[in-house]
Scaffold this motif. Structure first.
Motif, mmCIF file in Angstrom:
data_model
loop_
_atom_site.group_PDB
_atom_site.id
_atom_site.type_symbol
_atom_site.label_atom_id
_atom_site.label_comp_id
_atom_site.label_asym_id
_atom_site.label_seq_id
_atom_site.Cartn_x
_atom_site.Cartn_y
_atom_site.Cartn_z
ATOM 1 N N THR A 1 0.808 -1.220 0.000
ATOM 2 C CA THR A 1 0.000 0.000 0.000
ATOM 3 C C THR A 1 0.840 1.268 0.000
ATOM 4 O OG1 THR A 1 -0.128 -0.020 2.422
ATOM 5 C CG2 THR A 1 -1.872 -1.155 1.219
ATOM 6 N N GLY A 2 2.062 1.166 0.532
ATOM 7 C CA GLY A 2 2.907 2.351 0.599
ATOM 8 C C GLY A 2 2.482 3.297 1.706
ATOM 9 N N ILE A 3 3.333 4.276 1.968
ATOM 10 C CA ILE A 3 3.069 5.305 2.969
ATOM 11 C C ILE A 3 3.475 6.666 2.397
ATOM 12 C CG2 ILE A 3 3.904 6.255 5.167
ATOM 13 C CD1 ILE A 3 3.894 3.533 6.328
ATOM 14 N N VAL A 4 2.681 7.679 2.708
ATOM 15 C CA VAL A 4 3.049 9.069 2.434
ATOM 16 C C VAL A 4 3.528 9.653 3.753
ATOM 17 C CG1 VAL A 4 2.275 11.335 1.658
ATOM 18 C CG2 VAL A 4 1.314 9.257 0.636
ATOM 19 N N GLY A 5 4.821 9.939 3.847
ATOM 20 C CA GLY A 5 5.381 10.462 5.081
ATOM 21 C C GLY A 5 6.097 11.777 4.868
ATOM 22 N N VAL A 6 6.063 12.629 5.882
ATOM 23 C CA VAL A 6 6.760 13.911 5.858
ATOM 24 C C VAL A 6 7.625 13.976 7.105
ATOM 25 C CG1 VAL A 6 6.544 16.411 5.691
ATOM 26 C CG2 VAL A 6 4.769 14.946 4.743
ATOM 27 N N SER A 7 8.916 14.230 6.922
ATOM 28 C CA SER A 7 9.843 14.265 8.050
ATOM 29 C C SER A 7 9.788 15.623 8.744
ATOM 30 C CB SER A 7 11.266 13.981 7.571
ATOM 31 O OG SER A 7 11.699 14.993 6.681
ATOM 32 N N TYR A 8 10.441 15.684 9.899
ATOM 33 C CA TYR A 8 10.476 16.929 10.663
ATOM 34 C C TYR A 8 11.174 18.045 9.894
ATOM 35 C CZ TYR A 8 8.848 14.431 14.829
ATOM 36 O OH TYR A 8 8.103 13.699 15.714
ATOM 37 N N ASP A 9 12.070 17.681 8.975
ATOM 38 C CA ASP A 9 12.737 18.702 8.164
ATOM 39 C C ASP A 9 12.035 18.915 6.818
ATOM 40 O OD1 ASP A 9 13.425 16.340 6.975
ATOM 41 O OD2 ASP A 9 15.584 16.684 6.994
ATOM 42 N N LYS A 10 10.747 18.495 6.736
ATOM 43 C CA LYS A 10 9.887 18.755 5.582
ATOM 44 C C LYS A 10 10.382 18.070 4.303
ATOM 45 C CE LYS A 10 8.286 22.983 5.198
ATOM 46 N NZ LYS A 10 8.221 24.452 5.163
#
Length: 379
Positions: A152-161
């Motif tokens: 399915t995958g993941i959409v992730g955003v880190s703390y440093d954008k």
């Protein structure tokens, strides 16, 4: 679909119109660019129409290098269970210095007729992480859905954008000298026999924990409880919800012969059954327990990375990687059928987010839109 919000700051408007051509499965279609406006610093909203298809498409393009822009996962009514209209979530998340400008649906959630309907109805199937606090896990264990996040995958955003949109595996672990390191199988869901589950305030402070089992037909059922140990913990001073980092807690209360207690005023509950019940029962009031949850993208490849993810959502399938369509466009009926579509993508450098929403409806202003399969969405 669960109503999840991606929120961005500041607002402004401009307009443009032009005609273009796009090729879908070998056929050319004229594209009308009906709206092309800036809705925030480095945030562009474009509305396309393919009149001869017909198809209405909205695209939001977000430049994450702009200091005013921020992406957040918003959960329905700040609860791991339930739904909320996206427009209501946007209003709720808009206040001075923080304005919700654009959003789209994300995680699928359990509905009636599915095996988990008696237990998980209204709960997301995939990962949901809001500002470092876990809402639900990445279905890597017994309740794994559709092959887990490697499919399915993941959409992730880190703390440093930095954006990460790809195949992924996750881990949740708790550790203490008395118990070593234990795997947490579920977050804010049910506890199968011999599993360990964690609960935080997003589950609800007065809602009972959920021992579950499966009947002979695979349907999920509530267990009576009484075969679990519950550990209630509070965060230590100076700690906060952080993905990818150690979070330190202190054991405040231990309940044996339990399983259907509530979180109350505590920050975290660990509920174990079977061997996990035996293991966490070794803890004592006053013990320090460390919690850590991480996401590893492209495991086992030369692109493997475990970033510090601050906000994350999942979906139905990873349908395109590096511009190449995956097999998931054609190996299940949901992606092959004509339907309304929502997609998330990013630039190669992970600094530009694209949100694509394709209608299957009749718009009073722009006319009918037939919807499409995911192959055409990718094209």
């Amino acid at each position: 679909m669960k109503k999840l919000l991606l929120s961005f700051l500041i607002c402004g408007v401009s307009f443009a119109s032009m005609a273009e051509v796009v090729t879908l499965e070998g056929k050319d279609y004229e594209v009308q660019r009906l709206i092309d406006r800036q809705i925030g610093p480095g945030i562009q909203h474009t509305r396309f129409r393919l009149p001869s298809y017909p198809l209405n498409i909205n695209v939001v393009k977000v430049d994450l290098t702009n200091p005013y822009n921020r992406i957040e996962t918003t959960i329905a009514n700040e609860s791991a269970k339930g739904t909320e209209l996206l427009v209501n979530a946007a209003k709720r998340q808009s206040y001075p210095s923080h304005r919700a400008l654009a959003g789209a649906n994300a995680n699928f959630w359990v509905v009636a007729t599915q095996p988990e309907e008696k237990t998980y109805t209204g709960t997301t199937r995939n990962v949901s992480l809001r500002n470092g606090k876990m809402v639900t896990e990445s279905n890597q264990h017994r309740d794994q859905w559709d092959g887990g996040t490697m499919r399915t995958g993941i959409v992730g955003v880190s703390y440093d954008k930095q954006l990460y949109i790809d195949r992924c595996v996750s881990t949740i672990e708790v550790s203490a000298p008395a118990i070593g390191t234990l795997t947490v199988h579920q977050c804010n869901k049910g506890i199968h026999p011999d599993e360990l589950c964690m609960y935080n305030s997003l589950y609800g402070t007065t809602r009972q924990f959920m021992p579950i089992c499966q009947d002979e037909k695979g349907k999920y059922q509530h267990d009576e409880g009484g075969d679990a140990t519950e550990i209630l913990l509070d965060m230590q001073e100076g700690e906060g919800w952080n993905s990818g980092r150690d979070i330190k807690f202190t054991v405040k209360e231990i309940r044996t012969d339990a399983g259907k207690g509530t979180l109350g005023s505590h920050d975290l509950a660990l509920v174990g059954r079977g061997q996990n019940q035996t293991d966490i029962a070794k803890l004592s009031v006053g013990d320090e327990v460390v919690l850590k949850y991480t996401w590893t993208f492209n495991p086992g490849t030369d692109k493997e990375v475990t970033p510090l993810i601050e906000n994350a959502i999942g979906g139905n399938a990873l349908v395109m990687v590096d511009g190449v369509l995956t097999e998931h466009n054609t190996n299940e009926s949901y992606n092959s059928q004509v339907y309304s579509r929502t997609g998330y993508g990013c630039s190669a450098d992970g600094k530009t987010l694209y949100i694509v929403v394709i209608d299957k409806s009749t718009d009073p202003t722009y006319g009918a839109s037939s919807g499409c399969n995911t192959t055409k969405m990718c094209e």
